[in-house]
Design a protein around this motif. Structure first.
Motif, mmCIF file in Angstrom:
data_model
loop_
_atom_site.group_PDB
_atom_site.id
_atom_site.type_symbol
_atom_site.label_atom_id
_atom_site.label_comp_id
_atom_site.label_asym_id
_atom_site.label_seq_id
_atom_site.Cartn_x
_atom_site.Cartn_y
_atom_site.Cartn_z
ATOM 1 N N TYR A 9 0.761 -1.250 0.011
ATOM 2 C CA TYR A 9 -0.167 0.108 -0.023
ATOM 3 C C TYR A 9 1.048 1.359 0.061
ATOM 4 O O TYR A 9 1.999 1.464 0.610
ATOM 5 C CB TYR A 9 -1.009 -0.077 1.187
ATOM 6 N N THR A 56 -3.591 3.657 -0.475
ATOM 7 C CA THR A 56 -4.219 3.274 -1.745
ATOM 8 C C THR A 56 -3.265 2.045 -2.293
ATOM 9 O O THR A 56 -1.965 1.898 -1.984
ATOM 10 C CB THR A 56 -3.764 4.217 -2.764
ATOM 11 N N PRO A 57 -3.829 0.977 -2.763
ATOM 12 C CA PRO A 57 -2.945 -0.365 -3.066
ATOM 13 C C PRO A 57 -2.049 -0.019 -4.086
ATOM 14 O O PRO A 57 -2.461 1.035 -5.041
ATOM 15 C CB PRO A 57 -4.059 -1.154 -3.508
#
Length: 256
Positions: free
Chosen positions: A10, A38-39
């Motif tokens: 992430y 956020t990935p």
């Protein structure tokens, strides 16, 4: 940041402004910092190691490639669910028995990054986010409804986003792979006066301004006379008092 369970990478970005607080439920969060999680594709972080090992031009086990004495935790990238299964996007694979060996591939990497750019462009269009020179940066609203360079604007914008995760050299190669010419900053169009101000040398006048102090320059050219002025000039003024005499102060009469 590596997630637990299905191991995933992430990206964490912090948004912080001074003297701000947030209401969270029924409580007040005194720290005004916001974290956006956020990935992230682990290949972005594995890529520099693959490029470095690729200079040797031979296939190697990936666990020997992703090793860093300064950052020992980098080996954890290989634990991510997507790492091993997606290495073929940036490297050639060779399997010997039960072992796999990899070698960096520039061609595969360019194709992989190009797909990243195209997906980013699709996401921007889906969200109706307009980009380019014809956009007001504060609102992201296009000034012109149509633009011939709209597709190029999207490609350049998406390329810029992807370039934040790769090296400058790779970014230039990707720009060429996308068929986009490199933009050059217009340094040659800068005004000469501004260039002199930025210099450490003493500023000198570019022209000799003392010529403006001469009597010939100070004398104004004669103005053209109107028809009324011309007719008035022809009148015989003999014996006529000047206009200024009517406004001069009266003198006292001398005593006898």
């Amino acid at each position: 940041m590596l997630g637990s369970g299905n191991v995933q990478l992430y990206e964490v970005k912090a948004f912080e402004e001074d003297f701000h607080s947030w209401f969270v439920g029924q409580t007040v969060q005194r720290d005004g910092k916001l974290l956006f999680v956020t990935p992230m594709d682990p290949l972005y972080l594995i890529l520099p190691y693959m490029i470095k090992s690729g200079r040797e031009g031979k296939f190697q086990p990936v666990d020997q490639v992703v090793k860093d004495e300064d950052f020992p935790a980098s080996s954890r990238l290989l634990s991510c669910t997507r790492s091993i299964t997606t290495l073929h996007h940036i490297a050639e694979e060779k399997e010997v028995g039960s072992l796999k060996f990899h070698r960096y591939s520039q061609e595969r990497t360019m194709n992989w990054l190009k797909k990243k750019v195209e997906r980013t462009v699709a996401a921007l269009k889906k969200k109706n986010i307009c980009v380019g020179e014809g956009v007001k940066s504060t609102t992201y609203v296009r000034v012109k409804s149509e633009s011939d360079n709209q597709e190029e604007d999207y490609l350049r914008y998406a390329h810029g986003l992807i370039s934040e995760y790769i090296s400058e050299e790779l970014s230039k190669a990707l720009l060429k792979h996308l068929g986009l010419p490199e933009l050059k900053s217009p340094t040659g169009t800068e005004p000469p006066s501004k260039k002199r101000k930025l210099s450490d040398k003493p500023v000198e006048a570019g022209e000799d301004y003392t010529k403006f102090n001469t009597a010939d320059f100070a004398r104004k050219p004669p103005k053209k006379m109107t028809a009324a002025q011309k007719s008035l000039a022809k009148v015989d003024k003999t014996g006529m008092k000047p206009m200024s005499s009517f406004f001069s102060p009266k003198t006292k009469a001398e005593k006898k």
